[in-house]
Design an enzyme around this catalytic site. Structure first.
Site, PDB file in Angstrom:
ATOM      1  N   SER A  17       1.430  19.604  41.202  1.00 35.35           N
ATOM      2  CA  SER A  17       1.583  18.982  39.876  1.00 35.35           C
ATOM      3  C   SER A  17       0.273  18.422  39.315  1.00 35.35           C
ATOM      4  O   SER A  17      -0.002  18.621  38.125  1.00 35.35           O
ATOM      5  CB  SER A  17       2.633  17.865  39.928  1.00 35.35           C
ATOM      6  OG  SER A  17       3.893  18.414  40.158  1.00 35.35           O
ATOM      7  N   LYS A  66      13.823  10.639  44.458  1.00 37.55           N
ATOM      8  CA  LYS A  66      14.522  11.055  43.233  1.00 37.55           C
ATOM      9  C   LYS A  66      15.820  10.289  42.967  1.00 37.55           C
ATOM     10  O   LYS A  66      16.190  10.071  41.823  1.00 37.55           O
ATOM     11  CB  LYS A  66      14.812  12.561  43.281  1.00 37.55           C
ATOM     12  CG  LYS A  66      13.576  13.413  43.059  1.00 37.55           C
ATOM     13  CD  LYS A  66      13.961  14.876  42.942  1.00 37.55           C
ATOM     14  CE  LYS A  66      12.730  15.712  42.658  1.00 37.55           C
ATOM     15  NZ  LYS A  66      13.055  17.108  42.385  1.00 37.55           N
ATOM     16  N   ASP A 103      14.660  19.277  36.199  1.00 38.31           N
ATOM     17  CA  ASP A 103      14.712  20.365  37.190  1.00 38.31           C
ATOM     18  C   ASP A 103      15.660  21.500  36.779  1.00 38.31           C
ATOM     19  O   ASP A 103      15.287  22.668  36.813  1.00 38.31           O
ATOM     20  CB  ASP A 103      15.150  19.840  38.562  1.00 38.31           C
ATOM     21  CG  ASP A 103      14.038  19.079  39.270  1.00 38.31           C
ATOM     22  OD1 ASP A 103      12.858  19.367  39.003  1.00 38.31           O
ATOM     23  OD2 ASP A 103      14.353  18.198  40.100  1.00 38.31           O
ATOM     24  N   ILE A 217      14.897  29.061  44.483  1.00 37.97           N
ATOM     25  CA  ILE A 217      14.149  27.925  43.916  1.00 37.97           C
ATOM     26  C   ILE A 217      12.918  27.593  44.753  1.00 37.97           C
ATOM     27  O   ILE A 217      12.091  26.800  44.356  1.00 37.97           O
ATOM     28  CB  ILE A 217      15.022  26.661  43.716  1.00 37.97           C
ATOM     29  CG1 ILE A 217      15.496  26.093  45.056  1.00 37.97           C
ATOM     30  CG2 ILE A 217      16.196  26.962  42.799  1.00 37.97           C
ATOM     31  CD1 ILE A 217      15.993  24.660  44.908  1.00 37.97           C
TER      32      ILE A 217
END
Ligand code: ATR
Length: 280
Positions: A17, A66, A103, A217
């Site tokens: 990221s 999260k 997401d 994913i």
């Protein structure tokens, strides 16, 4: 004044990221930066106070925070509420913190960018019933996908998800394998296939429909054993890198209102991760 953004998680050193967001700031001539911050579980609360105090404009959240970050935020978006998880925090003008989750929407955007927008009538099978599966299922439903089934090692977890999302089917692994030919879009959401995980397939692809689209994913490796097997059977495959880039682009847009170039980023990160033919 220069703005700054961050990603918090543990571990964090391998996150792509910072590289991705910094490149976008540069490409769009924005006076901003994005840094990785290593935050162990027990330091989450203190770290959020520190981020606020030091004037961060927004941040991403990754494993293992999260879910646990939710009570520490002031507000949640609808998607974060549905998913019970946050991957993006926006610091509002008055300093309050809103948690979002990009997401699932990132997955749908990536899928549609790669294989087109005419997929909504396809019979979809989601493998796995964890947080990622939940996010993707809610986003597919919101985008108008009509038929979604779930299969999972633990059937009761898939059944619970079916109740939450509403209207779909939960299948045992065996019945999913037996009826695999009926599905035209198959989405693999378990950690199987990740570099550190076991090298086995979550379900057998013997009866795969050769015209199916198969998505995973996982993006490191770019080609999981599952995708390689699907490709051998003739399916069109979609790796997890597009989802990663699109979830980031959606966060970026929330913070800056700017849309970064996702296609170019997928190409660049594909090269960094070893190229499109890695493992083949
Ligand atoms: P995430 O939030 O990233 O989706 P999670 O909530 O831990 O992660 O969910 C992981 C999913 O992968 C679950 O569906 C899990 O199956 P169970 O509900 O049976 O635990 C699935 N999973 C994890 N490891 C697996 C394995 N070795 N074989 C098959 N499925 C696995």
């Amino acid at each position: 004044m220069k703005k700054w953004y961050a990603v918090i998680g543990d571990p964090i050193s391998h996150s792509l990221s910072p590289q991705m967001h910094s490149k976008w700031f540069e490409a769009l001539n924005m006076n901003a930066t994005y840094i990785p911050i290593h935050v162990p579980k027990e330091q989450l609360h203190q770290s959020i106070n520190a981020l606020r105090l030091l004037g961060v404009s927004g941040w991403n959240v990754t494993i293992p925070h999260k879910e646990t970050i939710i009570p520490l935020l002031d507000r949640l978006s609808e998607s974060a509420k549905w998913m019970g998880a946050v991957n993006t925090v926006v610091v509002e003008k008055d300093g309050t913190l809103t948690g979002h989750n990009t997401d699932g929407e990132g997955f749908v955007s990536s899928l549609e960018e790669m294989v087109g927008h005419h997929l909504k009538e396809l019979q979809v099978l989601i493998i796995g019933a964890g947080g990622a599966a939940r996010g993707i299922a809610f986003s597919l439903k919101a985008a108008g996908y009509e038929s979604i089934s779930f299969t999972n090692r633990t059937l009761t977890t898939a059944e619970k998800l079916v109740k939450e999302v509403g209207g779909y089917k939960a299948l045992t692994i065996q019945s999913a394998e037996e009826s695999l030919n009926d599905f035209q879009l198959i989405i693999q959401t378990t950690p199987l296939g990740m570099k550190s995980a076991e090298n086995i397939l979550p379900i057998s692809l013997d009866l795969l429909n050769p015209s199916a689209i198969v998505a995973d994913i996982v993006y490191n490796p770019l080609l999981t054993p599952f995708l390689l097997q699907a490709e051998k059977k003739g399916a069109k495959i979609v790796n997890g890198l597009g989802m990663f880039v699109h979830q980031g682009a959606l966060s970026f847009k929330m913070w800056t209102t700017e849309q970064p170039d996702t296609e170019q980023t997928v190409e660049e990160l594909t090269r960094i991760l070893g190229g499109p033919y890695v493992n083949r």
